[in-house]
Motif scaffolding. Structure first.
Motif, mmCIF file in Angstrom:
data_model
loop_
_atom_site.group_PDB
_atom_site.id
_atom_site.type_symbol
_atom_site.label_atom_id
_atom_site.label_comp_id
_atom_site.label_asym_id
_atom_site.label_seq_id
_atom_site.Cartn_x
_atom_site.Cartn_y
_atom_site.Cartn_z
ATOM 1 N N SER A 4 -18.814 7.113 -29.517
ATOM 2 C CA SER A 4 -19.332 6.024 -30.343
ATOM 3 C C SER A 4 -19.255 6.404 -31.805
ATOM 4 O O SER A 4 -19.242 7.581 -32.167
ATOM 5 C CB SER A 4 -20.765 5.679 -29.952
ATOM 6 O OG SER A 4 -21.607 6.775 -30.197
ATOM 7 N N ILE A 5 -19.178 5.371 -32.612
ATOM 8 C CA ILE A 5 -19.119 5.558 -34.050
ATOM 9 C C ILE A 5 -19.859 4.386 -34.691
ATOM 10 O O ILE A 5 -19.854 3.275 -34.163
ATOM 11 C CB ILE A 5 -17.656 5.641 -34.550
ATOM 12 C CG1 ILE A 5 -17.618 6.020 -36.025
ATOM 13 C CG2 ILE A 5 -16.910 4.354 -34.292
ATOM 14 C CD1 ILE A 5 -16.232 6.417 -36.515
ATOM 15 N N SER A 6 -20.515 4.652 -35.801
ATOM 16 C CA SER A 6 -21.208 3.605 -36.550
ATOM 17 C C SER A 6 -20.557 3.462 -37.913
ATOM 18 O O SER A 6 -20.249 4.464 -38.569
ATOM 19 C CB SER A 6 -22.687 3.947 -36.722
ATOM 20 O OG SER A 6 -23.322 3.935 -35.474
ATOM 21 N N LEU A 7 -20.368 2.225 -38.309
ATOM 22 C CA LEU A 7 -19.773 1.903 -39.604
ATOM 23 C C LEU A 7 -20.703 0.934 -40.314
ATOM 24 O O LEU A 7 -21.453 0.207 -39.662
ATOM 25 C CB LEU A 7 -18.405 1.249 -39.409
ATOM 26 C CG LEU A 7 -17.394 2.010 -38.544
ATOM 27 C CD1 LEU A 7 -16.271 1.082 -38.103
ATOM 28 C CD2 LEU A 7 -16.833 3.179 -39.315
ATOM 29 N N ALA A 8 -20.646 0.893 -41.624
ATOM 30 C CA ALA A 8 -21.482 -0.047 -42.378
ATOM 31 C C ALA A 8 -20.724 -0.523 -43.608
ATOM 32 O O ALA A 8 -19.940 0.225 -44.194
ATOM 33 C CB ALA A 8 -22.788 0.610 -42.790
ATOM 34 N N ILE A 9 -20.948 -1.785 -43.947
ATOM 35 C CA ILE A 9 -20.393 -2.336 -45.180
ATOM 36 C C ILE A 9 -21.486 -3.132 -45.882
ATOM 37 O O ILE A 9 -22.479 -3.524 -45.280
ATOM 38 C CB ILE A 9 -19.168 -3.254 -44.952
ATOM 39 C CG1 ILE A 9 -19.536 -4.442 -44.051
ATOM 40 C CG2 ILE A 9 -17.990 -2.475 -44.423
ATOM 41 C CD1 ILE A 9 -18.490 -5.550 -44.033
ATOM 42 N N ASP A 10 -21.257 -3.382 -47.145
ATOM 43 C CA ASP A 10 -22.076 -4.291 -47.927
ATOM 44 C C ASP A 10 -21.698 -5.713 -47.504
ATOM 45 O O ASP A 10 -20.581 -5.954 -47.047
ATOM 46 C CB ASP A 10 -21.763 -4.060 -49.410
ATOM 47 C CG ASP A 10 -22.578 -4.947 -50.321
ATOM 48 O OD1 ASP A 10 -23.800 -4.759 -50.362
ATOM 49 O OD2 ASP A 10 -21.986 -5.833 -50.961
ATOM 50 N N SER A 11 -22.598 -6.643 -47.632
ATOM 51 C CA SER A 11 -22.348 -8.031 -47.223
ATOM 52 C C SER A 11 -21.437 -8.750 -48.220
ATOM 53 O O SER A 11 -21.812 -9.711 -48.858
ATOM 54 C CB SER A 11 -23.675 -8.781 -47.069
ATOM 55 O OG SER A 11 -24.407 -8.712 -48.285
ATOM 56 N N ASP A 12 -20.217 -8.274 -48.299
ATOM 57 C CA ASP A 12 -19.200 -8.816 -49.190
ATOM 58 C C ASP A 12 -17.998 -9.198 -48.325
ATOM 59 O O ASP A 12 -17.440 -8.352 -47.621
ATOM 60 C CB ASP A 12 -18.834 -7.722 -50.208
ATOM 61 C CG ASP A 12 -17.770 -8.155 -51.198
ATOM 62 O OD1 ASP A 12 -17.049 -9.147 -50.943
ATOM 63 O OD2 ASP A 12 -17.646 -7.489 -52.236
#
Length: 147
Positions: A4-12
């Motif tokens: 498993s891997i977690s990724l995150a972005i800004d709400s753009d």
């Protein structure tokens, strides 16, 4: 095998393709092109919905994506901290959303198409909401290789 891997972005909205490409690359060795396209489309629709509807298009909010790779499936969770989706949005009949006249632009539905596309393209879709977060879980089964 479970990875498993977690990724995150800004709400753009401009950052959505970045996360979609990353998830596609993670799944590339596990799926045929058609299933990769289905996963990518569903992920983009889910994140776009969070940004456009959950966060009202405002940047500066977080969108997290957790990808679990299993031997027989890919599990993708899209996690946000926006107000929860209204129950009637989830209960809309997908089939009726696509019953419109393509020649008559005014008959094309305004919303709900993203969730319908996700349901069409993924094998399982589940939405969970708590006081602190919303989680859209999408599962795509991996076809066993034909020998």
């Amino acid at each position: 095998m479970v990875s498993s891997i977690s990724l995150a972005i800004d709400s753009d909205l401009d950052k959505v393709s970045l996360i979609a490409r990353a998830v596609r690359a993670l799944c590339q060795d596990l799926m045929e092109a058609e299933d990769l396209d289905a996963v990518e489309l569903s992920l983009v629709e889910a994140i776009n919905n969070v940004i456009k509807h959950g966060y009202q298009g405002k940047s500066g909010k977080d969108v997290q994506v957790a990808v679990g790779l299993q031997s027989d499936r890919v599990v993708i969770d899209v996690i946000d901290h926006a107000p929860p989706m209204a129950p009637q949005v989830l209960e809309q009949n997908s089939d009726s959303l696509f019953a419109f006249d393509e020649a008559d632009l005014s008959s094309i539905p305004e919303g709900g198409m993203g969730l319908a596309l996700i349901r069409m393209n993924m094998d399982e879709v589940e939405y969970l909401s708590s006081d602190t977060e919303n989680r859209l879980r999408m599962v795509k089964r991996i076809a066993s290789p034909t020998s």
